[in-house]
Design a protein around this motif. Structure first.
Motif, short mmCIF file in Angstrom:
data_model
loop_
_atom_site.label_atom_id
_atom_site.label_comp_id
_atom_site.label_asym_id
_atom_site.label_seq_id
_atom_site.Cartn_x
_atom_site.Cartn_y
_atom_site.Cartn_z
N PHE A 54 0.69 -1.19 -0.57
CA PHE A 54 0.47 -0.09 0.07
C PHE A 54 1.19 1.48 -0.22
O PHE A 54 0.63 2.20 -0.64
CB PHE A 54 -0.73 0.11 1.31
N ARG A 55 1.67 1.05 0.89
CA ARG A 55 2.73 1.87 1.43
C ARG A 55 3.49 2.45 -0.58
O ARG A 55 3.44 3.44 -1.45
CB ARG A 55 4.08 2.45 1.67
N MET A 59 3.04 6.11 -2.69
CA MET A 59 3.90 7.16 -3.66
C MET A 59 3.77 6.86 -4.74
O MET A 59 4.91 7.68 -5.27
CB MET A 59 5.38 5.81 -3.12
N MET A 60 4.37 5.95 -5.89
CA MET A 60 3.77 6.06 -7.28
C MET A 60 2.49 7.28 -7.36
O MET A 60 2.86 7.79 -7.81
CB MET A 60 3.19 5.17 -7.94
N ILE A 61 1.47 6.89 -6.37
CA ILE A 61 0.02 7.48 -7.06
C ILE A 61 0.41 9.22 -6.89
O ILE A 61 0.22 10.53 -7.37
CB ILE A 61 -0.94 7.15 -6.06
N TYR A 86 -5.33 8.46 2.12
CA TYR A 86 -4.29 6.82 2.00
C TYR A 86 -4.28 7.03 3.95
O TYR A 86 -4.79 6.21 4.61
CB TYR A 86 -2.26 7.75 2.18
N ALA A 87 -3.60 8.42 4.48
CA ALA A 87 -4.46 8.27 5.97
C ALA A 87 -5.25 7.06 6.16
O ALA A 87 -5.64 6.11 7.63
CB ALA A 87 -4.63 9.58 6.32
N VAL A 88 -7.11 7.89 5.95
CA VAL A 88 -8.08 6.96 6.57
C VAL A 88 -7.91 5.48 5.76
O VAL A 88 -8.33 4.93 7.06
CB VAL A 88 -9.06 7.18 5.52
N LEU A 89 -7.49 4.78 4.67
CA LEU A 89 -7.18 3.89 4.61
C LEU A 89 -6.46 2.84 5.15
O LEU A 89 -6.20 1.96 6.05
CB LEU A 89 -7.46 3.25 3.00
N ASP A 90 -5.12 3.52 5.75
CA ASP A 90 -4.08 3.45 6.28
C ASP A 90 -4.73 2.89 8.12
O ASP A 90 -4.66 1.45 8.18
CB ASP A 90 -2.94 4.10 6.85
N PHE A 91 -5.94 3.56 8.33
CA PHE A 91 -5.97 3.50 9.51
C PHE A 91 -6.83 1.80 9.83
O PHE A 91 -7.15 1.20 10.77
CB PHE A 91 -7.06 4.44 9.77
N ILE A 92 -7.74 2.03 8.69
CA ILE A 92 -8.25 1.01 8.41
C ILE A 92 -8.35 -0.18 8.56
O ILE A 92 -8.51 -1.42 8.93
CB ILE A 92 -10.14 1.30 7.32
N VAL A 93 -6.94 0.10 7.85
CA VAL A 93 -6.73 -1.65 7.70
C VAL A 93 -6.05 -1.69 9.11
O VAL A 93 -5.71 -3.08 9.00
CB VAL A 93 -5.61 -1.49 6.58
#
Length: 134
Positions: A54-55, A59-61, A86-93
């Motif tokens: 995901f990171r 980074m590419m995005i 990105y932050a929201v998706l990271d917290f959800i995962v």
């Protein structure tokens, strides 16, 4: 003056996050897990692989978004919303893996609350900066 106000907003968000975490951990009797501040706290190997994938994708995005903002004159809001996504998706995962695979699944409650406070804080700070800069 903008930096003082920005520092004040960030400090208030930080204090709100501490208070919310304390109240939730007291209410739900969640044991505090010791984590390093700037480290990778993966629940298991699958979480580690997903997080690093995901990171890399983000980074590419972000490179593409930077090109769009700098060269194509897109709004800086695109960069802010991409970072928020990105932050929201990271917290959800992280919350999902804590709930499913952790020894302490209640920890996911704190992760979700931290994600909500952080996301709202990022929106408020970015709105303030956009008003100032734009």
């Amino acid at each position: 003056m903008i930096w003082i106000k920005l520092l004040l907003y960030i400090s208030i968000i930080f204090v709100i996050n501490i208070i919310v975490s304390f109240l939730l951990s007291y209410s739900f009797r969640i044991k505090k897990e010791k984590r390093s501040f700037f480290s990778y706290n993966h629940v298991n190997e699958l979480h580690k692989k997903m997080d690093w994938t995901f990171r890399f994708v983000f980074m590419m995005i972000l490179i593409v978004v930077n090109i769009l903002v700098i060269i194509e004159d897109y709004s800086i809001q695109l960069y802010i919303y991409t970072s928020l996504f990105y932050a929201v998706l990271d917290f959800i995962v992280r919350a999902f893996f804590e709930y499913k695979y952790s020894n302490n699944p209640k920890q996911s409650i704190l992760t979700i609350s931290n994600g909500i406070v952080f996301s709202l804080g990022l929106l408020i700070v970015s709105d303030y900066l956009l008003d100032y800069l734009g």
